[in-house]
Design a protein around this motif. Structure first.
Motif, PDB file in Angstrom:
ATOM      1  N   UNK A 103       0.811  -1.222   0.000  1.00 52.98           N
ATOM      2  CA  UNK A 103       0.000   0.000   0.000  1.00 52.98           C
ATOM      3  C   UNK A 103       0.846   1.275   0.000  1.00 52.98           C
ATOM      4  N   UNK A 104       2.122   1.154   0.374  1.00 51.37           N
ATOM      5  CA  UNK A 104       3.000   2.327   0.308  1.00 51.37           C
ATOM      6  C   UNK A 104       3.413   2.611  -1.124  1.00 51.37           C
ATOM      7  N   UNK A 105       3.387   1.581  -1.962  1.00 47.73           N
ATOM      8  CA  UNK A 105       3.812   1.718  -3.349  1.00 47.73           C
ATOM      9  C   UNK A 105       2.723   2.295  -4.233  1.00 47.73           C
ATOM     10  N   UNK A 106       3.140   2.864  -5.328  1.00 48.14           N
ATOM     11  CA  UNK A 106       2.217   3.445  -6.298  1.00 48.14           C
ATOM     12  C   UNK A 106       2.472   2.781  -7.645  1.00 48.14           C
ATOM     13  N   UNK A 107       1.390   2.435  -8.309  1.00 49.88           N
ATOM     14  CA  UNK A 107       1.468   1.909  -9.670  1.00 49.88           C
ATOM     15  C   UNK A 107       0.770   2.907 -10.587  1.00 49.88           C
ATOM     16  N   UNK A 108       1.282   3.018 -11.780  1.00 50.77           N
ATOM     17  CA  UNK A 108       0.698   3.922 -12.765  1.00 50.77           C
ATOM     18  C   UNK A 108       0.065   3.057 -13.841  1.00 50.77           C
ATOM     19  N   UNK A 109      -1.181   3.350 -14.153  1.00 54.19           N
ATOM     20  CA  UNK A 109      -1.914   2.590 -15.168  1.00 54.19           C
ATOM     21  C   UNK A 109      -2.382   3.528 -16.273  1.00 54.19           C
ATOM     22  N   UNK A 110      -2.571   2.963 -17.436  1.00 51.86           N
ATOM     23  CA  UNK A 110      -3.131   3.728 -18.543  1.00 51.86           C
ATOM     24  C   UNK A 110      -4.637   3.835 -18.366  1.00 51.86           C
ATOM     25  N   UNK A 111      -5.170   4.978 -18.689  1.00 51.75           N
ATOM     26  CA  UNK A 111      -6.616   5.124 -18.767  1.00 51.75           C
ATOM     27  C   UNK A 111      -7.058   4.583 -20.127  1.00 51.75           C
ATOM     28  N   UNK A 112      -8.337   4.490 -20.327  1.00 53.02           N
ATOM     29  CA  UNK A 112      -8.846   4.070 -21.637  1.00 53.02           C
ATOM     30  C   UNK A 112      -8.349   5.026 -22.715  1.00 53.02           C
ATOM     31  N   UNK A 113      -8.341   6.314 -22.412  1.00 57.02           N
ATOM     32  CA  UNK A 113      -7.839   7.318 -23.355  1.00 57.02           C
ATOM     33  C   UNK A 113      -6.350   7.093 -23.652  1.00 57.02           C
ATOM     34  N   UNK A 114      -5.570   6.752 -22.649  1.00 56.05           N
ATOM     35  CA  UNK A 114      -4.150   6.478 -22.838  1.00 56.05           C
ATOM     36  C   UNK A 114      -3.920   5.258 -23.710  1.00 56.05           C
ATOM     37  N   UNK A 115      -4.687   4.195 -23.465  1.00 57.40           N
ATOM     38  CA  UNK A 115      -4.569   2.990 -24.295  1.00 57.40           C
ATOM     39  C   UNK A 115      -4.950   3.295 -25.745  1.00 57.40           C
ATOM     40  N   UNK A 116      -6.001   4.056 -25.917  1.00 55.86           N
ATOM     41  CA  UNK A 116      -6.450   4.389 -27.265  1.00 55.86           C
ATOM     42  C   UNK A 116      -5.419   5.249 -27.997  1.00 55.86           C
ATOM     43  N   UNK A 117      -4.818   6.204 -27.297  1.00 56.51           N
ATOM     44  CA  UNK A 117      -3.813   7.066 -27.925  1.00 56.51           C
ATOM     45  C   UNK A 117      -2.623   6.239 -28.400  1.00 56.51           C
ATOM     46  N   UNK A 118      -2.150   5.317 -27.560  1.00 62.13           N
ATOM     47  CA  UNK A 118      -1.027   4.473 -27.964  1.00 62.13           C
ATOM     48  C   UNK A 118      -1.405   3.583 -29.143  1.00 62.13           C
ATOM     49  N   UNK A 119      -2.566   2.998 -29.094  1.00 62.76           N
ATOM     50  CA  UNK A 119      -3.008   2.119 -30.186  1.00 62.76           C
ATOM     51  C   UNK A 119      -3.080   2.892 -31.499  1.00 62.76           C
ATOM     52  N   UNK A 120      -3.520   4.133 -31.435  1.00 61.67           N
ATOM     53  CA  UNK A 120      -3.623   4.980 -32.619  1.00 61.67           C
ATOM     54  C   UNK A 120      -2.238   5.319 -33.186  1.00 61.67           C
ATOM     55  N   UNK A 121      -1.239   5.344 -32.328  1.00 65.29           N
ATOM     56  CA  UNK A 121       0.108   5.726 -32.733  1.00 65.29           C
ATOM     57  C   UNK A 121       0.955   4.556 -33.222  1.00 65.29           C
ATOM     58  N   UNK A 122       0.589   3.350 -32.871  1.00 65.17           N
ATOM     59  CA  UNK A 122       1.434   2.190 -33.163  1.00 65.17           C
ATOM     60  C   UNK A 122       1.798   2.086 -34.641  1.00 65.17           C
ATOM     61  N   UNK A 123       0.828   2.087 -35.511  1.00 65.61           N
ATOM     62  CA  UNK A 123       1.101   1.887 -36.931  1.00 65.61           C
ATOM     63  C   UNK A 123       1.858   3.069 -37.558  1.00 65.61           C
ATOM     64  N   UNK A 124       1.475   4.315 -37.294  1.00 68.22           N
ATOM     65  CA  UNK A 124       2.265   5.415 -37.871  1.00 68.22           C
ATOM     66  C   UNK A 124       3.725   5.406 -37.408  1.00 68.22           C
ATOM     67  N   UNK A 125       3.969   4.988 -36.185  1.00 72.32           N
ATOM     68  CA  UNK A 125       5.343   4.936 -35.693  1.00 72.32           C
ATOM     69  C   UNK A 125       6.143   3.851 -36.422  1.00 72.32           C
ATOM     70  N   UNK A 126       5.547   2.677 -36.578  1.00 75.35           N
ATOM     71  CA  UNK A 126       6.227   1.601 -37.302  1.00 75.35           C
ATOM     72  C   UNK A 126       6.485   2.041 -38.746  1.00 75.35           C
ATOM     73  N   UNK A 127       5.514   2.686 -39.364  1.00 79.13           N
ATOM     74  CA  UNK A 127       5.680   3.152 -40.747  1.00 79.13           C
ATOM     75  C   UNK A 127       6.821   4.174 -40.837  1.00 79.13           C
ATOM     76  N   UNK A 128       6.913   5.053 -39.882  1.00 80.41           N
ATOM     77  CA  UNK A 128       7.997   6.044 -39.865  1.00 80.41           C
ATOM     78  C   UNK A 128       9.357   5.356 -39.791  1.00 80.41           C
ATOM     79  N   UNK A 129       9.501   4.428 -38.854  1.00 79.08           N
ATOM     80  CA  UNK A 129      10.783   3.746 -38.698  1.00 79.08           C
ATOM     81  C   UNK A 129      11.122   2.907 -39.931  1.00 79.08           C
ATOM     82  N   UNK A 130      10.118   2.279 -40.523  1.00 75.62           N
ATOM     83  CA  UNK A 130      10.380   1.513 -41.755  1.00 75.62           C
ATOM     84  C   UNK A 130      10.857   2.429 -42.866  1.00 75.62           C
ATOM     85  N   UNK A 131      10.236   3.589 -42.992  1.00 80.67           N
ATOM     86  CA  UNK A 131      10.645   4.548 -44.024  1.00 80.67           C
ATOM     87  C   UNK A 131      12.057   5.077 -43.745  1.00 80.67           C
TER      88      UNK A 131
END
Length: 136
Positions: A103-131
């Motif tokens: 209980x002294x420790x803190x964990x950080x979790x993604x909100x639904x908005x955070x998960x959605x933002x990352x999911x939206x970024x996954x493919x453009x990031x891979x495409x950038x690195x491939x290019x």
């Protein structure tokens, strides 16, 4: 890309030191590669460090990740974790929770908005690195 004369200039100034030349070319390469990445992240309202934090949290799964473990995964070991986490929480992308086992420790979790933002970024990031590395 413009010609990068700095290694030759440094060699004339201090003598040819292969380690200096290697360092300067690595720094230049990092700067050239990070420009398009910074632009991509900015389209999603994030800095590179914020994106790094979100990815570290996502790797922690449903239970999220501890602040110390997030810090260990940062590409910049001097990152100010408190400010980064405050901003991500303020923007609704993460939230802090007390650790169930410690209980002294803190964990950080993604909100639904955070998960959605990352999911939206996954493919453009891979495409950038491939290019960026398609010629290799």
């Amino acid at each position: 890309m413009d010609r990068f004369d700095t290694p030759e200039l440094v060699a004339r100034e201090t003598g040819h030191v292969i380690e200096q030349e290697a360092y300067l070319h690595l720094i230049r390469t990092a700067e050239v590669l990070s420009g398009p990445l910074s632009g991509l992240l900015a389209r999603f309202g994030l800095s590179g460090k914020q994106y790094n934090v979100l990815r570290a949290i996502r790797r922690g799964g449903a239970d999220g990740e501890t602040v110390s473990r997030i810090g260990e995964q940062m590409t910049d070991p001097r990152a100010d974790m408190t400010r980064l986490l405050d901003r991500l929480e303020r923007d609704g992308l993460t939230e802090r929770r007390h650790d169930r086992q410690d209980r002294r420790g803190v964990r950080v979790v993604l909100t639904e908005q955070g998960r959605a933002r990352l999911a939206e970024m996954d493919e453009p990031l891979v495409a950038l690195h491939r290019a960026q590395f398609a010629h290799m």
